[in-house]
Motif scaffolding. Structure first.
Motif, PDB file in Angstrom:
ATOM      1  N   ASP A  82      43.452  24.682  38.473  1.00 28.39           N
ATOM      2  CA  ASP A  82      44.239  25.154  39.615  1.00 28.39           C
ATOM      3  C   ASP A  82      44.103  26.665  39.789  1.00 28.39           C
ATOM      4  OD1 ASP A  82      45.066  22.608  40.082  1.00 28.39           O
ATOM      5  OD2 ASP A  82      47.049  22.831  39.171  1.00 28.39           O
ATOM      6  N   LEU A  83      44.095  27.393  38.688  1.00 26.92           N
ATOM      7  CA  LEU A  83      43.936  28.845  38.768  1.00 26.92           C
ATOM      8  C   LEU A  83      42.588  29.216  39.367  1.00 26.92           C
ATOM      9  CD1 LEU A  83      45.487  30.172  35.435  1.00 26.92           C
ATOM     10  CD2 LEU A  83      46.229  30.727  37.763  1.00 26.92           C
TER      11      LEU A  83
ATOM     12  N   LYS B 142      49.877  31.140  41.948  1.00 29.72           N
ATOM     13  CA  LYS B 142      49.283  31.444  40.641  1.00 29.72           C
ATOM     14  C   LYS B 142      50.357  31.563  39.564  1.00 29.72           C
ATOM     15  CE  LYS B 142      45.850  34.430  40.401  1.00 29.72           C
ATOM     16  NZ  LYS B 142      45.035  35.652  40.624  1.00 29.72           N
ATOM     17  N   GLU B 143      51.539  32.054  39.936  1.00 29.42           N
ATOM     18  CA  GLU B 143      52.639  32.159  38.978  1.00 29.42           C
ATOM     19  C   GLU B 143      53.067  30.777  38.486  1.00 29.42           C
ATOM     20  OE1 GLU B 143      54.458  34.822  37.784  1.00 29.42           O
ATOM     21  OE2 GLU B 143      52.992  36.213  38.631  1.00 29.42           O
ATOM     22  N   ARG B 144      52.878  29.777  39.357  1.00 32.31           N
ATOM     23  CA  ARG B 144      53.351  28.428  39.024  1.00 32.31           C
ATOM     24  C   ARG B 144      52.235  27.511  38.532  1.00 32.31           C
ATOM     25  NH1 ARG B 144      56.947  27.405  44.530  1.00 32.31           N
ATOM     26  NH2 ARG B 144      58.270  29.264  44.340  1.00 32.31           N
ATOM     27  N   ALA B 145      50.974  27.955  38.639  1.00 33.50           N
ATOM     28  CA  ALA B 145      49.855  27.092  38.254  1.00 33.50           C
ATOM     29  C   ALA B 145      49.936  26.735  36.777  1.00 33.50           C
ATOM     30  CB  ALA B 145      48.530  27.794  38.554  1.00 33.50           C
ATOM     31  N   SER B 146      49.721  25.460  36.482  1.00 35.93           N
ATOM     32  CA  SER B 146      49.916  24.977  35.108  1.00 35.93           C
ATOM     33  C   SER B 146      48.606  24.721  34.382  1.00 35.93           C
ATOM     34  CB  SER B 146      50.745  23.684  35.127  1.00 35.93           C
ATOM     35  OG  SER B 146      50.108  22.699  35.937  1.00 35.93           O
ATOM     36  N   ASN B 147      47.471  24.749  35.058  1.00 33.14           N
ATOM     37  CA  ASN B 147      46.211  24.490  34.360  1.00 33.14           C
ATOM     38  C   ASN B 147      45.101  25.396  34.900  1.00 33.14           C
ATOM     39  OD1 ASN B 147      44.675  23.044  36.596  1.00 33.14           O
ATOM     40  ND2 ASN B 147      46.493  21.731  36.427  1.00 33.14           N
ATOM     41  N   HIS B 148      44.029  25.460  34.129  1.00 32.30           N
ATOM     42  CA  HIS B 148      42.925  26.376  34.419  1.00 32.30           C
ATOM     43  C   HIS B 148      42.233  26.019  35.743  1.00 32.30           C
ATOM     44  CE1 HIS B 148      39.716  29.214  33.643  1.00 32.30           C
ATOM     45  NE2 HIS B 148      38.824  28.243  33.803  1.00 32.30           N
TER      46      HIS B 148
END
Length: 507
Positions: A171-172, A163-169
């Motif tokens: 993926d979150l 989650k710290e590295r997720a870049s888009n909604h």
């Protein structure tokens, strides 16, 4: 050699006084004699029984009857269990003894049968066996829980890092789904352990509305589509002090019973309400304490409960369903009582059933909202942490998590390696995080060895079993697997920052 007993009118005296069901049949298995005790256990009078065939009157299992008949004709006697045996209005289990009777010339004339009712004994034996199985489940649950928690822990920690590295909604959202499912898995694992060991569970402020919503998702995903679920609740629901997982189990058991009662579908309604009981109400309806209560009502439109079964529905192992363990409602009642509440039931055949659960509540003060959750996690300041676990995935993800949040980490795969590392770098190590169940040298032995090297060392013990309530002067904090990133980081920070005993490396 055949065993043949002479038939004599003197047997009539035994018939009248015997505390065993005694009957005589001819070689065609037609009843010729029927004593008072036979009438007592089977329900038919001599006038009703005499002249009837044993095959149609009481012995309903043809294979067992034929085996007994063949052996008594061959050897003159037979003994063994017979079940089911018919009685007026039901069935029995009996221990039966058969003897061949002869007339004065030695010619086989009839069969003497003595039956002892062992129905209650068989029920007690069955309950003992089921109790032993429950104990075995408890032992098995401990091992399963340990293994499952070791699997879930790396998933919990990995999700946070991702989650710290997720870049888009999108993926979150996927990661939040994984996180929620992992947490639910952890709760189910804990439920297994609580059931197997009879654990009291961990009580906190719980909103029953959240319990209902969690069960609603399971019901809508897994129950037949012709079972229609509805839920109603007040805008502001009162809290109860309870164990979320146990309350979830209560509602789930009631919903499963409702589903089973609606074989052709129907309506399942779950309502959350409030009531304030005065002393009179509490004493009449309870036992419970006077004051505010949350009322959980579960109603179905199913077949209802037979009035003859009402008094027994909370008995352990009692069930009207062939495949049921008979523990569902017994568990419900035990959990509700353990929460200081009580349960009522109303039902009518073919008109459905309503269970009401009353739990002491703590109303929320007007205008006060729950404190916002702060997502800022505590970080390290370069402190060295020793992580000890025989599970490589746990060591790896624990190390990665701690390093990501500012700690230095060294790892050991067992207690022996950990002692060696501590002997070399003990003065640098701020805290030791160790599993308890490990081969060769387990966590308890490791902690004892570390205390000998440095009595002031700070130790966090982790366990796949439930450490709630566990106390030990050698342990600063317990971590229950599976733990998430926030729990790990908060615990490590608390232990490091807490005042401790003077560190001194033993020589």
């Amino acid at each position: 050699m055949n065993t043949i007993l002479p038939f004599s009118p003197r047997f009539e005296d035994l018939f009248e006084v015997s505390e065993v069901a005694i009957l005589v049949c001819d070689l065609n298995r037609l009843v010729t004699h029927w004593n008072p005790f036979a009438e007592r256990i089977y329900g038919w009078s001599p006038a009703e029984a005499i002249g009837q065939s044993l095959d149609e009157l009481i012995y309903l299992e043809p294979a067992s009857l034929q085996q007994a008949y063949a052996q008594v004709l061959e050897s003159g006697q037979w003994s063994g269990p017979l079940s089911p045996v018919a009685m007026r209005g039901g069935f029995l289990s009996v221990e039966s003894q058969w003897k061949l009777l002869a007339d004065a010339s030695g010619q086989a004339q009839a069969i003497l049968i003595c039956d002892t009712d062992v129905t209650e004994r068989k029920k007690l034996e069955g309950q003992v066996l089921r109790s032993q199985r429950v104990e075995s489940i408890g032992t098995l649950a401990g091992g399963v829980v340990h293994d499952l928690n070791n699997i879930l822990t790396p998933i919990h920690l990995s999700v946070r890092l991702l989650k710290e590295r997720a870049s888009n909604h999108e993926d979150l959202e996927v990661l939040e789904t994984i996180e929620a499912c992992t947490q639910r898995g952890a709760e189910l694992v804990q439920q297994i352990l609580s059931f197997g060991r009879g654990a009291d569970g961990h009580k906190m402020d719980v909103q029953l509305v959240e319990v209902v919503r969690a069960v609603q998702k399971i019901v809508q995903d897994t129950f037949p589509k012709n079972v229609h679920f509805t839920m109603t609740s007040p805008e502001e629901s009162w809290d109860v002090v309870g164990d979320f997982t146990q309350l979830h189990q209560v509602l789930m058991n009631l919903c499963i019973n409702a589903r089973d009662a609606m074989t052709s579908g129907g309506k399942l309604s779950v309502d959350v309400g409030h009531i304030v009981l005065d002393e009179h109400d509490a004493s009449m309806m309870g036992p419970t304490v006077p004051g505010p209560h949350v009322v959980l009502t579960v109603t179905d439109t199913g077949s209802g409960i037979n009035p003859a079964d009402f008094a027994r529905i909370y008995e352990r192992f009692f069930s009207t369903k062939p495949a049921s363990s008979g523990l569902g409602l017994a568990t419900v009642q035990a959990i509700v009582k353990g929460h200081g509440g009580f349960i009522t039931v109303q039902s009518a055949l073919n008109c459905g059933t309503t269970f009401k659960i009353f739990l002491p509540a703590r109303p929320r003060a007007a205008g006060i909202l729950p404190e916002a959750v702060i997502d800022e996690l505590p970080r390290g300041q370069g402190e060295l942490v020793l992580v000890v676990d025989d599970e490589a995935p746990i060591r790896a993800i624990c190390r990665k998590t701690l390093e990501t949040f500012g700690y230095e980490v060294i790892t050991a795969n067992d207690g022996i390696e950990a002692v060696t590392l501590f002997a070399i770098r003990g003065s640098e190590i701020a805290v030791v995080i160790t599993d308890i169940m490990m081969p060769d040298m387990d966590g308890h032995a490791l902690i004892h060895a570390l205390r000998r090297l440095d009595p002031g060392v700070k130790v966090i013990a982790m366990s796949g079993f439930n450490p709630r309530g566990a106390t030990s002067s050698a342990v600063d904090k317990w971590l229950a697997k599976p733990y998430n990133t926030a729990t790990l980081l908060t615990t490590v920070r608390q232990v490091i920052d807490a005042p401790g005993r003077t560190r001194e490396t033993a020589t």
